[in-house]
Design a protein around this motif. Sequence first.
Motif, PDB file in Angstrom:
ATOM      1  N   ARG A  40       0.824  -1.209   0.000  1.00 40.94           N
ATOM      2  CA  ARG A  40       0.000   0.000   0.000  1.00 40.94           C
ATOM      3  C   ARG A  40       0.860   1.262   0.000  1.00 40.94           C
ATOM      4  N   ASP A  43      -0.363   6.971   1.535  1.00 43.16           N
ATOM      5  CA  ASP A  43      -1.690   7.589   1.601  1.00 43.16           C
ATOM      6  C   ASP A  43      -2.747   6.755   0.881  1.00 43.16           C
ATOM      7  N   GLY A  44      -2.441   5.495   0.606  1.00 39.03           N
ATOM      8  CA  GLY A  44      -3.358   4.637  -0.133  1.00 39.03           C
ATOM      9  C   GLY A  44      -4.718   4.512   0.521  1.00 39.03           C
ATOM     10  N   HIS A  45      -4.748   4.409   1.832  1.00 34.09           N
ATOM     11  CA  HIS A  45      -6.028   4.255   2.527  1.00 34.09           C
ATOM     12  C   HIS A  45      -6.904   5.502   2.384  1.00 34.09           C
ATOM     13  N   ARG A  46      -6.299   6.684   2.388  1.00 31.06           N
ATOM     14  CA  ARG A  46      -7.082   7.917   2.202  1.00 31.06           C
ATOM     15  C   ARG A  46      -7.618   8.003   0.774  1.00 31.06           C
ATOM     16  N   ARG A  47      -6.802   7.621  -0.195  1.00 32.53           N
ATOM     17  CA  ARG A  47      -7.247   7.639  -1.584  1.00 32.53           C
ATOM     18  C   ARG A  47      -8.348   6.605  -1.820  1.00 32.53           C
ATOM     19  N   PHE A  48      -8.193   5.435  -1.203  1.00 28.39           N
ATOM     20  CA  PHE A  48      -9.220   4.411  -1.341  1.00 28.39           C
ATOM     21  C   PHE A  48     -10.531   4.884  -0.722  1.00 28.39           C
ATOM     22  N   ARG A  49     -10.450   5.523   0.428  1.00 25.65           N
ATOM     23  CA  ARG A  49     -11.648   6.051   1.087  1.00 25.65           C
ATOM     24  C   ARG A  49     -12.381   7.022   0.158  1.00 25.65           C
ATOM     25  N   SER A  50     -11.644   7.905  -0.490  1.00 22.88           N
ATOM     26  CA  SER A  50     -12.251   8.856  -1.433  1.00 22.88           C
ATOM     27  C   SER A  50     -12.888   8.122  -2.613  1.00 22.88           C
ATOM     28  N   PHE A  51     -12.202   7.094  -3.121  1.00 23.95           N
ATOM     29  CA  PHE A  51     -12.711   6.288  -4.228  1.00 23.95           C
ATOM     30  C   PHE A  51     -14.046   5.646  -3.852  1.00 23.95           C
ATOM     31  N   GLU A  54     -16.871   8.306  -3.413  1.00 19.40           N
ATOM     32  CA  GLU A  54     -17.357   8.765  -4.714  1.00 19.40           C
ATOM     33  C   GLU A  54     -18.302   7.730  -5.332  1.00 19.40           C
TER      34      GLU A  54
END
Length: 160
Positions: A40, A43-51, A54
């Motif tokens: 990962r 910041d992968g977890h933050r980007r995944f959360r945004s994904f 959305e």
Amino acid sequence: MTTRSPLEIRQASTADLDEIVELWKEFMDFHRQRDPFFTRAVDGHRRFRSFVAENLESPDWAVLVSIEADRPVGYIMATVLEYPPVFEVKRHGFVQDIAVTEVARRHGVGSALFERAETWFRKRGITRIELNVAAANDTSQAFWRRLGFTDSIHRWAKDL
């Protein structure tokens, strides 16, 4: 095998995002143990959360969670995609992710999540479902084969 309560599967909501992210992190770490490619990003977890957030708002996505003791123990993300216009079949379903926490695995959670996603696809007239399975993940390959999936296209990679 322990006795489990009946599965509740429902559409995910923004209130589920933190739990979905935790499931995703466990999912990615499980894969990383088999192939370092799945490490990962910081910041992968933050980007995944945004994904996920959305896609919760999109009618083209199904984001479903399986609930046990008032907490998500698994999730599935599925969408409808279009093929290039050279094929007779125009659209297909795609399973982006499915993850079940380790303690809930082998109790029907993943199968139940997929069955609900399959119903979602059928309601949209989808006749083909595709997904990616890591070559180094024998567990996932066996799971998908049990659900009737077979090899279709091999996607190969070369690290430079």
